[in-house]
Design an enzyme around this catalytic site. Sequence first.
Site, short mmCIF file in Angstrom:
data_model
loop_
_atom_site.label_atom_id
_atom_site.label_comp_id
_atom_site.label_asym_id
_atom_site.label_seq_id
_atom_site.Cartn_x
_atom_site.Cartn_y
_atom_site.Cartn_z
CB THR A 98 -0.93 0.00 1.23
OG1 THR A 98 -1.87 -1.05 1.09
CG2 THR A 98 -1.66 1.31 1.40
CD GLU B 38 -6.26 -27.50 27.33
OE1 GLU B 38 -6.49 -26.89 28.38
OE2 GLU B 38 -6.93 -28.50 26.95
CB SER C 210 2.69 -8.02 1.51
OG SER C 210 1.61 -7.91 2.42
CB THR D 190 0.37 -3.55 6.31
OG1 THR D 190 -0.91 -3.59 5.65
CG2 THR D 190 0.99 -2.17 6.19
CG ASP D 191 -2.60 -7.53 3.70
OD1 ASP D 191 -3.25 -7.78 2.67
OD2 ASP D 191 -2.88 -6.59 4.49
CE LYS E 18 -3.19 -4.75 8.04
NZ LYS E 18 -3.14 -4.85 6.55
CE1 TYR F 285 -5.87 0.79 0.32
CE2 TYR F 285 -4.11 -0.21 -0.97
CZ TYR F 285 -4.76 -0.04 0.22
OH TYR F 285 -4.34 -0.72 1.34
N1 DGL Z 1 -2.59 -5.84 -0.32
C1 DGL Z 1 -2.08 -5.41 0.97
C2 DGL Z 1 -0.57 -5.69 1.06
O1 DGL Z 1 0.14 -5.47 0.08
C3 DGL Z 1 -2.30 -3.96 1.18
C4 DGL Z 1 -2.14 -3.62 2.61
C5 DGL Z 1 -0.99 -2.68 2.86
O2 DGL Z 1 0.09 -2.77 2.26
O3 DGL Z 1 -1.17 -1.85 3.78
O4 DGL Z 1 -0.13 -6.11 2.12
#
Ligand code: DGL
Length: 358
Positions: free
Chosen positions: A41, A315, A88, A121-122, A194, A55
């Site tokens: 992103t 467990e 990602s 971020t993913d 995250k 986006y």
């Molecule tokens: N498609 C997600 C990624 O590339 C977008 C999220 C982001 O980068 O914040 O991880």
Amino acid sequence: MKSTTVSRWLVATFCALTAITAAQAQTTKLPNVTVLATGGTIAGTGATSTTTVGYTAATVGVQQLINAVPELAKIANVKGEQVFQIASESMTNEHWLTLGKRVNALLAQNDVDGIVITHGTDTMEETAYFLDLVVKSKKPVVLVGAMRPSTALSADGPINLYNAVSIAGSQEAVGKGVLLALNDQIHAARDVTKTNTSTPDSFKTPELGLLGYVQGGKPFFYRASTRKHTTDSEFDIANLTALPQVDIVYGYANMNTVALDAFVAAGAKGIIHAGVGDGSIAARVKPGLIAARKKGTIIVRSSRVGQGILARNGEANDDELDFVASDTLSPQKARILLMLALTKTNNTRDIQRMFYTY
Ligand code: DGL
């Protein structure tokens, strides 16, 4: 030429040379930071300035990201490399091996003081932990991304990139392990996750806590990780061309063994069981895990809960079943450690030691 003219020329030349030398001295005093861009992103673009979801990620190139933050030139000599240009969620083991080898090659150079990796971020927390286990240098490596695309009002990418470069060029970050920095916060790769699908404060280290903050272009550390990383890690990817297949089976009420059986049939060398609660295993699933273990598949009990210690022999009788307990690692990070562990050993006692070490 009259003597006064010559004198004026000499004075002008001397002043110019002094200024150039001073500028060069200033530039040479700045740290050398390489930005490795992978997409996400932070490199995303939306249809309007208010588009913060829906986006396109991974469209802006690394030099454009750097040019968008001219202030970077005041804190570091920055060079950019476009390693990948992907969202990602599509990151693979092969991407990780390529990135890890490039990071190690750059950090071995005397003219590189630190590295920033721009990333979606993913899966950023996963890439960060993988690098935490394979980077062979104490120099700073900082992962950074954004929760809003570059075209959005109050896009967080530029300030996050500026902060990440300031950390990567700092002495304070040396030896801290791979770091993840967004929203003015600095987190350890091992424990950060995250926590929100879309807000700029998404990255947190819920119970173990962040390491510090960035303020005014300077990092402030208040904690350090107690687990081994980077130069203290026993893992080496230099000669690896692939990583062992390890998959995650997610626990839930009414769970069955369809996914587990499919992973084992597909040749998984390890299974992370992301159990409910303290890694509890449903009665109708346990036989499938035992059978997989008997076939040589390494079974690691983790938890979908997110925080707390996954207790060995809690467990499930791990001693009797020859399972491994994941300690506090999330299922997605337990998978990374098990993949690297399997490049060294199949011995479950040795693997359990690794889960208590990293
Ligand atoms: N498609 C997600 C990624 O590339 C977008 C999220 C982001 O980068 O914040 O991880």
